[in-house]
Scaffold this motif. Structure first.
Motif, PDB file in Angstrom:
ATOM      1  N   GLY A  64       0.873  -1.266   0.087  1.00 24.36           N
ATOM      2  CA  GLY A  64      -0.005   0.038  -0.016  1.00 24.36           C
ATOM      3  C   GLY A  64       0.842   1.348  -0.042  1.00 24.36           C
ATOM      4  O   GLY A  64       0.338   2.269  -0.527  1.00 24.36           O
ATOM      5  N   LEU A  65       2.071   1.337   0.761  1.00 24.95           N
ATOM      6  CA  LEU A  65       2.837   2.459   0.909  1.00 24.95           C
ATOM      7  C   LEU A  65       3.534   2.759  -0.401  1.00 24.95           C
ATOM      8  O   LEU A  65       3.942   3.729  -0.856  1.00 24.95           O
ATOM      9  CB  LEU A  65       3.675   2.282   2.077  1.00 24.95           C
ATOM     10  N   HIS A  66       3.830   1.471  -1.355  1.00 24.39           N
ATOM     11  CA  HIS A  66       4.325   1.803  -2.513  1.00 24.39           C
ATOM     12  C   HIS A  66       3.424   2.545  -3.518  1.00 24.39           C
ATOM     13  O   HIS A  66       3.896   3.359  -4.139  1.00 24.39           O
ATOM     14  CB  HIS A  66       4.597   0.336  -3.156  1.00 24.39           C
ATOM     15  N   GLY A  67       2.091   2.215  -3.516  1.00 24.49           N
ATOM     16  CA  GLY A  67       1.215   3.022  -4.316  1.00 24.49           C
ATOM     17  C   GLY A  67       1.123   4.566  -3.662  1.00 24.49           C
ATOM     18  O   GLY A  67       0.982   5.372  -4.471  1.00 24.49           O
ATOM     19  N   LEU A  68       1.137   4.718  -2.519  1.00 24.74           N
ATOM     20  CA  LEU A  68       1.155   6.150  -1.904  1.00 24.74           C
ATOM     21  C   LEU A  68       2.319   6.823  -2.525  1.00 24.74           C
ATOM     22  O   LEU A  68       2.445   7.898  -2.920  1.00 24.74           O
ATOM     23  CB  LEU A  68       1.416   5.948  -0.510  1.00 24.74           C
ATOM     24  N   ALA A  69       3.595   6.307  -2.389  1.00 22.93           N
ATOM     25  CA  ALA A  69       4.698   6.825  -2.527  1.00 22.93           C
ATOM     26  C   ALA A  69       4.707   7.126  -4.214  1.00 22.93           C
ATOM     27  O   ALA A  69       5.318   8.143  -4.758  1.00 22.93           O
ATOM     28  CB  ALA A  69       5.926   5.933  -2.433  1.00 22.93           C
ATOM     29  N   LEU A  70       4.155   6.151  -4.731  1.00 30.75           N
ATOM     30  CA  LEU A  70       3.996   6.237  -6.662  1.00 30.75           C
ATOM     31  C   LEU A  70       3.010   7.725  -6.579  1.00 30.75           C
ATOM     32  O   LEU A  70       3.358   8.349  -7.592  1.00 30.75           O
ATOM     33  CB  LEU A  70       3.639   5.073  -7.279  1.00 30.75           C
ATOM     34  N   MET A  71       2.109   7.965  -5.815  1.00 28.23           N
ATOM     35  CA  MET A  71       1.063   8.890  -6.082  1.00 28.23           C
ATOM     36  C   MET A  71       1.949  10.121  -6.036  1.00 28.23           C
ATOM     37  O   MET A  71       1.832  11.011  -6.857  1.00 28.23           O
ATOM     38  CB  MET A  71      -0.101   8.841  -4.963  1.00 28.23           C
ATOM     39  N   GLU A  72       2.793  10.198  -5.018  1.00 23.79           N
ATOM     40  CA  GLU A  72       3.602  11.406  -4.840  1.00 23.79           C
ATOM     41  C   GLU A  72       4.621  11.464  -6.170  1.00 23.79           C
ATOM     42  O   GLU A  72       5.004  12.578  -6.536  1.00 23.79           O
ATOM     43  CB  GLU A  72       4.457  11.341  -3.508  1.00 23.79           C
ATOM     44  N   GLY A  73       5.147  10.581  -6.500  1.00 23.69           N
ATOM     45  CA  GLY A  73       6.234  10.455  -7.556  1.00 23.69           C
ATOM     46  C   GLY A  73       5.460  10.952  -8.883  1.00 23.69           C
ATOM     47  O   GLY A  73       5.905  11.993  -9.656  1.00 23.69           O
TER      48      GLY A  73
END
Length: 155
Positions: A64-73
């Motif tokens: 889930g945090l990968h998806g959140l980090a990808l949102m920021e990226g």
């Protein structure tokens, strides 16, 4: 609002209510494994295909945090605040709505929810609402983000 019009927004430039959509990114198996190595989170939901066959997902899912980090990226690629960002003040109301699988093609929709000056009036805080969407336009993650921005002529 077009992404080209949104580069390097100062606090005063942020149009409350406007929306933007990022470019897309297809998540690979190697991305999920790299995130597991980076974060030291090797839970079998993210790393073990045999384990995952016995789960409701049936296959590996991204963190889930990968998806959140990808949102920021993906949002950062828009260059909204390339030279005007002071700091991220945090993420709130994060909800993981659906799994993200390797092979999914993801993009982010960003809406400027609100903004306010800081107490001293020298800077401003922008509240963004974000949705991570997959190739079927399903929301897989939604969240709010607060950004501290420079004001024109400010320090």
């Amino acid at each position: 609002m077009s992404p080209a019009m949104a580069v390097d927004l100062y606090f005063e430039d942020v149009p409350v209510g406007a929306e933007l959509v990022t470019a897309s990114h297809t998540l690979g198996d190697d991305d999920v494994h790299a995130f597991a190595r980076l974060t030291r989170d090797h839970h079998p939901l993210h790393t073990d295909p045999d384990y995952c066959r016995g789960t409701p997902f049936g296959r590996i899912i991204a963190h889930g945090l990968h998806g959140l980090a990808l949102m920021e990226g993906l949002k950062t690629e828009l260059r909204l605040y390339e030279n005007t960002s002071i700091a991220s003040l945090g993420w709130d109301r994060v909800r993981f709505r659906a799994p993200v699988f390797p092979g999914d093609t993801l993009r982010v929709r960003v809406r400027f929810e609100s903004k306010r000056e800081t107490r001293d009036g020298a800077r401003g805080i922008v509240l963004e609402r974000l949705w991570l969407l997959n190739q079927r336009d399903e929301t897989v993650i939604e969240a709010e983000h607060s950004a501290l921005l420079k004001k024109r002529g400010g320090a």
